[in-house]
Design an enzyme around this catalytic site. Sequence first.
Site, PDB file in Angstrom:
ATOM      1  CB  THR A  37      -1.041   0.007   1.144  1.00 13.99           C
ATOM      2  OG1 THR A  37      -2.046   0.967   0.840  1.00 13.99           O
ATOM      3  CG2 THR A  37      -0.443   0.284   2.496  1.00 13.99           C
ATOM      4  CB  CYS A  48      -4.306   5.853   6.020  1.00 15.96           C
ATOM      5  SG  CYS A  48      -5.511   6.821   5.089  1.00 15.96           S
ATOM      6  CG  HIS A  82      -4.644   2.302   2.900  1.00 16.29           C
ATOM      7  ND1 HIS A  82      -3.623   2.551   2.022  1.00 16.29           N
ATOM      8  CD2 HIS A  82      -4.950   3.496   3.462  1.00 16.29           C
ATOM      9  CE1 HIS A  82      -3.332   3.850   2.048  1.00 16.29           C
ATOM     10  NE2 HIS A  82      -4.142   4.444   2.924  1.00 16.29           N
TER      11      HIS A  82
END
Length: 163
Positions: free
Chosen positions: A23, A29, A46
Amino acid sequence: MSLIIRVGMAEYKAARSPATLVTLGLGSCVGVVLYDRVKKIGGLAHVMLPDSRLSSQKDFNPGKFADTAIDALLQDMLKLGANRKSDIISKIAGGAQMFKMKAESSIMQIGKRNVEAVKAKLNELDIKIVAEDVEGNYGRTIEFFCETGELTIKTIGHGVRIL
């Protein structure tokens, strides 16, 4: 050769070895890795926001929230053959405070709130966090290798770490 599986923002994916889950651009995040070390089945979520109760139901996406993404990811791993009774562990990264705020109100500290929510959910599920690289003020890109269980964290200005 490893299959590379990209996990976008507000997504979660599970895979077996030899896959690599990747990711990009974790700011506030949090990247949540779950791993069955015996079966070499991994998963990556994520997570964008801490709590699904803040969402309207019409556009609900379980991958967006800490409380729902981890549950959904665990279910996908079990479908691939992960054993809930075996030692599923977790590694987490991200949750940065990317912008300076004049008033440090808790509502604006999304990264910190995401980290707290992820840790609370993992604790609720009795999944041990064995490594973390969280908070700070810089972004991260992560790669999780299902074969080895290694999580590589790449940053600009803070180098590369392997957890």
